[in-house]
Design an enzyme around this catalytic site. Structure first.
Site, PDB file in Angstrom:
ATOM      1  N   SER A  60      -8.189  -6.040   6.513  1.00  0.00           N
ATOM      2  CA  SER A  60      -9.155  -5.995   7.603  1.00  0.00           C
ATOM      3  C   SER A  60     -10.220  -4.920   7.344  1.00  0.00           C
ATOM      4  CB  SER A  60      -8.416  -5.766   8.926  1.00  0.00           C
ATOM      5  OG  SER A  60      -9.235  -6.071  10.026  1.00  0.00           O
ATOM      6  N   ASP A  88      -6.965 -17.130  11.044  1.00  0.00           N
ATOM      7  CA  ASP A  88      -7.315 -15.750  11.385  1.00  0.00           C
ATOM      8  C   ASP A  88      -8.289 -15.776  12.562  1.00  0.00           C
ATOM      9  OD1 ASP A  88      -8.432 -13.126  11.451  1.00  0.00           O
ATOM     10  OD2 ASP A  88      -7.948 -12.858   9.329  1.00  0.00           O
ATOM     11  N   HIS A 141      -4.289 -13.185  11.363  1.00  0.00           N
ATOM     12  CA  HIS A 141      -4.909 -11.988  10.807  1.00  0.00           C
ATOM     13  C   HIS A 141      -3.857 -10.983  10.350  1.00  0.00           C
ATOM     14  CE1 HIS A 141      -8.092  -9.137  10.087  1.00  0.00           C
ATOM     15  NE2 HIS A 141      -7.530  -8.249  10.884  1.00  0.00           N
TER      16      HIS A 141
END
Length: 276
Positions: free
Chosen positions: A97, A227, A256
């Site tokens: 991320s 995601d 995610h």
């Protein structure tokens, strides 16, 4: 564990496990978490004989909480201070991320010999915010809502977010892990609210396009197709096109937070990439 002090006096906390002469793997965490989010991967790669390192980004986890520096260039300067202090060579840098963006910028600027390979997992690259040049991005309103929720009631927001889209626990039939939710909340609440608030701008508006183009080491792009935080099409597909030596591995239906929900699969695939 240890600490390194950056040029502006900020103390960066890190964990460093394994043989000092083994190939290092450096883990970069996502927002608003800490190096603890990589515990599963660190234990896995430690068992494979690697040296594993994970730091807490400034303002996050156990690192210092300075009033400034909560943007990507300073985050990368902090990583550089850490890798210089530990004199890491031919390291594999793995980022999830926000940490994926941090990896992209660090690797693009790293001194020769510091980096061997990189892995971007659900990464915010090349850029998240919607614009004329990135029509598939997310509108500013999405990030304004994150800021508003954090400012209004961070403690509740940090329960709701992992309970829903982060791990895909809002999907029908999802196997919900209360432990993951509680650990997400624990990590988030350890950090500084101001740093986490400003980090939203850092991960959503920083453009990593030129960083990706500059990277000349092999890079694995790993991304779940479901995601809900960093859209697959606008991140993974665009990132791999910009990389000189990019390999895309897509995970059908993965969320995610797949480093936690599907650690066994991801660990196996990263190990294969690292060894290749």
């Amino acid at each position: 564990m240890g600490t390194v002090t950056t040029s502006d006096g900020t103390i960066i906390f890190y964990k460093d496990w394994g043989p000092r002469d083994a190939q290092p793997i450096v883990f970069h965490h996502g927002w608003p978490l800490s190096g603890d989010d990589w515990d599963n991967q660190m234990l896995f790669f430690l068992a494979q004989g690697y040296r594993v390192i994970a730091h807490d980004r400034r303002g996050h986890g156990r690192s210092g909480q300075p009033p400034t520096g909560h943007e990507m260039d300073t985050y990368v300067a902090d990583v550089t201070a850490l890798t210089d202090a530990l004199d890491l060579r031919v390291a594999v840098h793995i980022g999830h991320s926000t940490g994926g963006g941090e990896v992209a910028r660090y690797v693009a600027r790293a001194k020769p010999g510091r980096v061997g390979k990189a892995v971007l997992v659900g990464a915010v690259t090349p850029v998240m915010i919607k614009s004329d040049s990135n029509p598939g991005g997310l509108p500013m309103e999405v990030f304004d809502e994150l800021r508003a929720a954090l400012a209004a009631n961070r403690a509740q927001f940090y329960i709701d977010f992992p309970s829903g889209p982060f791990y895909g626990f809002n999907r029908p039939g999802a196997e919900v892990s209360q432990g993951l939710i509680d650990n997400w909340w624990r990590q988030g609440m350890t950090g500084a609210a101001n740093a986490q608030y400003e980090c939203i701008k850092a991960f959503s508006e920083t453009d990593f396009t030129e960083d990706l183009k500059k990277i000349d080491v092999p890079v694995l792009v790993a991304h779940g197709t479901d995601d809900q935080i960093v859209p697959y099409e606008d991140s993974a597909l665009r990132s791999v096109e910009l990389l000189k030596q990019g390999t895309l591995t897509s995970y059908e239906g993965y969320p995610h937070g797949m480093p936690a929900t599907h650690a066994d699969v991801l660990n196996r695939d990263i190990l294969e990439f690292v060894k290749s």
